[in-house]
Design a protein around this motif. Structure first.
Motif, mmCIF file in Angstrom:
data_model
loop_
_atom_site.group_PDB
_atom_site.id
_atom_site.type_symbol
_atom_site.label_atom_id
_atom_site.label_comp_id
_atom_site.label_asym_id
_atom_site.label_seq_id
_atom_site.Cartn_x
_atom_site.Cartn_y
_atom_site.Cartn_z
ATOM 1 N N ASP B 59 0.861 -1.173 0.000
ATOM 2 C CA ASP B 59 0.000 0.000 0.000
ATOM 3 C C ASP B 59 0.899 1.225 0.000
ATOM 4 O OD1 ASP B 59 -2.651 1.307 2.200
ATOM 5 O OD2 ASP B 59 -1.891 1.974 0.263
ATOM 6 N N GLY B 60 1.123 1.756 -1.196
ATOM 7 C CA GLY B 60 1.977 2.928 -1.300
ATOM 8 C C GLY B 60 3.396 2.624 -0.876
ATOM 9 N N ARG B 61 3.891 3.380 0.115
ATOM 10 C CA ARG B 61 5.263 3.180 0.588
ATOM 11 C C ARG B 61 5.405 1.996 1.540
ATOM 12 N NH1 ARG B 61 7.255 6.690 3.869
ATOM 13 N NH2 ARG B 61 5.273 7.620 4.568
ATOM 14 N N PHE B 62 4.294 1.395 1.913
ATOM 15 C CA PHE B 62 4.297 0.338 2.932
ATOM 16 C C PHE B 62 4.032 -1.031 2.304
ATOM 17 C CE2 PHE B 62 4.396 3.332 6.371
ATOM 18 C CZ PHE B 62 3.747 4.450 5.872
ATOM 19 N N THR B 63 4.864 -1.994 2.658
ATOM 20 C CA THR B 63 4.679 -3.368 2.209
ATOM 21 C C THR B 63 4.840 -4.289 3.405
ATOM 22 O OG1 THR B 63 5.623 -2.838 0.044
ATOM 23 C CG2 THR B 63 5.457 -5.169 0.619
ATOM 24 N N VAL B 64 3.908 -5.210 3.546
ATOM 25 C CA VAL B 64 4.024 -6.208 4.608
ATOM 26 C C VAL B 64 4.290 -7.563 3.949
ATOM 27 C CG1 VAL B 64 1.497 -6.452 4.757
ATOM 28 C CG2 VAL B 64 2.934 -7.279 6.615
ATOM 29 N N PHE B 65 5.266 -8.280 4.507
ATOM 30 C CA PHE B 65 5.622 -9.612 4.028
ATOM 31 C C PHE B 65 5.312 -10.616 5.135
ATOM 32 C CE2 PHE B 65 7.856 -8.495 0.176
ATOM 33 C CZ PHE B 65 8.294 -7.195 0.403
ATOM 34 N N LEU B 66 4.747 -11.754 4.740
ATOM 35 C CA LEU B 66 4.429 -12.802 5.692
ATOM 36 C C LEU B 66 5.118 -14.089 5.285
ATOM 37 C CD1 LEU B 66 2.809 -13.917 8.118
ATOM 38 C CD2 LEU B 66 0.919 -14.337 6.518
ATOM 39 N N ASN B 67 5.895 -14.658 6.196
ATOM 40 C CA ASN B 67 6.542 -15.954 5.988
ATOM 41 C C ASN B 67 5.944 -16.921 7.001
ATOM 42 O OD1 ASN B 67 8.234 -18.205 6.069
ATOM 43 N ND2 ASN B 67 10.041 -17.025 5.541
ATOM 44 N N LYS B 68 4.949 -17.676 6.560
ATOM 45 C CA LYS B 68 4.215 -18.539 7.490
ATOM 46 C C LYS B 68 5.073 -19.662 8.042
ATOM 47 C CE LYS B 68 0.748 -19.176 4.639
ATOM 48 N NZ LYS B 68 0.919 -18.040 3.693
ATOM 49 N N SER B 69 5.947 -20.199 7.222
ATOM 50 C CA SER B 69 6.764 -21.323 7.700
ATOM 51 C C SER B 69 7.698 -20.869 8.812
ATOM 52 C CB SER B 69 7.543 -21.951 6.549
ATOM 53 O OG SER B 69 8.408 -20.997 5.962
ATOM 54 N N ALA B 70 8.158 -19.620 8.721
ATOM 55 C CA ALA B 70 9.046 -19.078 9.751
ATOM 56 C C ALA B 70 8.270 -18.355 10.843
ATOM 57 C CB ALA B 70 10.049 -18.119 9.126
ATOM 58 N N LYS B 71 6.963 -18.217 10.672
ATOM 59 C CA LYS B 71 6.115 -17.456 11.598
ATOM 60 C C LYS B 71 6.707 -16.059 11.809
ATOM 61 C CE LYS B 71 4.092 -21.344 14.128
ATOM 62 N NZ LYS B 71 4.984 -22.453 13.728
ATOM 63 N N HIS B 72 6.905 -15.395 10.710
ATOM 64 C CA HIS B 72 7.588 -14.106 10.722
ATOM 65 C C HIS B 72 6.901 -13.154 9.766
ATOM 66 C CE1 HIS B 72 11.040 -11.342 10.952
ATOM 67 N NE2 HIS B 72 10.878 -11.183 9.655
ATOM 68 N N LEU B 73 6.720 -11.912 10.214
ATOM 69 C CA LEU B 73 6.268 -10.900 9.272
ATOM 70 C C LEU B 73 7.132 -9.660 9.413
ATOM 71 C CD1 LEU B 73 2.948 -9.128 10.232
ATOM 72 C CD2 LEU B 73 3.968 -10.752 11.769
ATOM 73 N N SER B 74 7.149 -8.901 8.338
ATOM 74 C CA SER B 74 7.963 -7.689 8.345
ATOM 75 C C SER B 74 7.213 -6.571 7.638
ATOM 76 C CB SER B 74 9.324 -7.933 7.688
ATOM 77 O OG SER B 74 9.168 -8.317 6.344
ATOM 78 N N LEU B 75 7.544 -5.372 8.029
ATOM 79 C CA LEU B 75 6.980 -4.168 7.418
ATOM 80 C C LEU B 75 8.131 -3.395 6.793
ATOM 81 C CD1 LEU B 75 4.628 -2.117 7.023
ATOM 82 C CD2 LEU B 75 5.338 -1.090 9.196
ATOM 83 N N HIS B 76 7.995 -3.108 5.499
ATOM 84 C CA HIS B 76 8.985 -2.312 4.803
ATOM 85 C C HIS B 76 8.391 -0.950 4.491
ATOM 86 C CE1 HIS B 76 11.614 -5.866 3.224
ATOM 87 N NE2 HIS B 76 11.074 -6.148 4.397
ATOM 88 N N ILE B 77 9.141 0.086 4.799
ATOM 89 C CA ILE B 77 8.714 1.447 4.478
ATOM 90 C C ILE B 77 9.798 2.030 3.567
ATOM 91 C CG2 ILE B 77 8.044 3.697 5.376
ATOM 92 C CD1 ILE B 77 7.638 2.366 8.126
ATOM 93 N N VAL B 78 9.380 2.385 2.353
ATOM 94 C CA VAL B 78 10.376 2.953 1.445
ATOM 95 C C VAL B 78 9.728 3.956 0.498
ATOM 96 C CG1 VAL B 78 10.178 0.939 -0.081
ATOM 97 C CG2 VAL B 78 12.178 2.400 -0.256
ATOM 98 N N PRO B 79 10.255 5.162 0.351
ATOM 99 C CA PRO B 79 11.347 5.705 1.152
ATOM 100 C C PRO B 79 10.844 6.189 2.510
ATOM 101 C CG PRO B 79 10.564 7.359 -0.393
ATOM 102 C CD PRO B 79 9.752 6.117 -0.658
ATOM 103 N N SER B 80 11.679 6.109 3.512
ATOM 104 C CA SER B 80 11.305 6.560 4.855
ATOM 105 C C SER B 80 11.281 8.088 4.901
ATOM 106 C CB SER B 80 12.307 6.033 5.888
ATOM 107 O OG SER B 80 12.353 4.624 5.863
ATOM 108 N N GLN B 81 10.289 8.598 5.649
ATOM 109 C CA GLN B 81 10.124 10.053 5.770
ATOM 110 C C GLN B 81 10.116 10.427 7.257
ATOM 111 O OE1 GLN B 81 6.408 10.796 3.777
ATOM 112 N NE2 GLN B 81 7.249 10.388 1.735
#
Lengths: 113, 113
Positions: B59-81
Motif C-alpha cells: 500500500d503505497g510506501r508500505f509493504t508487509v511480508f508474511l513468511n508462514k513457515s518461519a512465523k515471521h512478518l515484516s513491514l517495509h517502508i520505502v522511502p522513509s520520511q
C-alpha cells in the motif's frame, strides 16, 4: 472520516474509587473492545463485546471490571474499586463485522493515586 | 505472554532509505496480521494488514511480508520520511468470533534527516 472517541483524555482518581471510562465507537461497527497499556509494556486485551454481551475477556478483566453499552452509541468500561496497578492508558476499539481491522480511540490515561 | 515478539525495541534510519521492522509469532492459528503506528498521546492507527493466504501486501510506501513457515512478518517502508517516526506495533488475530488482537511490544522508529 469516522473515528472512535474516548472521554476523558485523563482521569485521576483515588485508590478504591469507582471510575467510568467512556467510548463512542464508529457508528456502523458491531464489535467493541477495551485494551490497556501499562507504561512501557504491551498493549493488552481486556474484553470484547458483541450483540450486547461479552464475547471474550482476559484474566485481567476480573469482577472489578464491567462493560456496558447503555444506548446505541456509547460503550463504557467501569472499574468498581480502583487499585494502584490499574494506572494505565485504556484504549477503546471497534470493528465492522467480516474484517479484522480494529480502529482505536486516542485513549484515556487513568492515574490511580 | 510471548505469542508475538518484536525483538528490536528501536530502529534508526536515514530519511529516504528503507525501514524494515520485524515481528515473530508462535501460534500457527493466527491468520490475520496487522501493523499499527502510534504517536505519543494517541491511540494505535491502523497501517496495513495481511491475511495468512497471502505472502505480500503493498500500500503505497508500505509493504508487509508474511513468511508462514518461519512465523515471521515484516513491514517495509520505502522511502522513509520524517513523519514515519513513531512506535510501530505488529498485531495478530485468529479468524472467527470477536477476534481479539495480540500485540507485540512495539519498535520505536526514528527517521533522521
Amino acid at each position: 472520516e469516522p473515528e472512535v472517541t474516548q472521554t476523558p483524555s485523563h482521569q485521576v482518581t483515588q485508590m478504591g474509587q469507582e471510575v467510568i471510562l467512556r467510548c463512542v465507537p464508529i457508528s456502523n461497527h458491531l464489535y467493541f473492545y477495551w485494551y490497556r497499556q501499562i507504561l512501557g509494556q504491551k498493549v493488552e486485551f481486556l474484553v470484547s463485546f458483541y450483540n450486547n454481551e461479552i464475547s471474550e475477556k482476559s484474566e485481567i478483566f476480573d469482577d472489578q471490571f464491567s462493560v456496558e453499552r447503555p444506548d446505541g452509541s456509547n460503550f463504557t468500561l467501569k472499574i468498581r474499586s480502583t487499585k494502584l496497578e490499574d494506572s494505565a492508558m485504556y484504549f477503546c476499539a471497534s470493528r465492522q463485522t467480516g474484517e479484522g481491522i480494529q480502529y482505536f480511540g486516542a485513549g484515556t490515561r487513568l492515574s490511580v493515586l | 505472554d510471548q505469542q508475538v515478539k518484536q525483538n528490536s525495541p528501536s530502529l534508526s534510519v536515514q530519511e529516504g532509505r528503507i525501514s524494515i521492522l520485524n515481528c515473530d509469532y508462535t501460534n500457527s492459528m493466527f491468520d490475520y496480521f496487522l501493523w499499527y503506528k502510534k504517536y505519543p498521546a494517541e491511540g494505535p492507527t491502523f497501517l496495513i494488514s495481511i491475511s495468512s493466504i497471502k505472502d505480500k501486501n503493498e500500500d503505497g510506501r508500505f509493504t508487509v511480508f508474511l513468511n508462514k513457515s518461519a512465523k515471521h512478518l515484516s513491514l517495509h517502508i520505502v522511502p522513509s520520511q520524517p513523519g514515519d517516526s513513531a512506535v510501530y506495533f505488529c498485531a495478530t488475530t485468529r479468524g472467527g468470533g470477536a477476534q481479539k488482537l495480540v500485540f507485540g511490544q512495539g519498535t520505536r522508529l526514528t527517521i533522521n534527516p
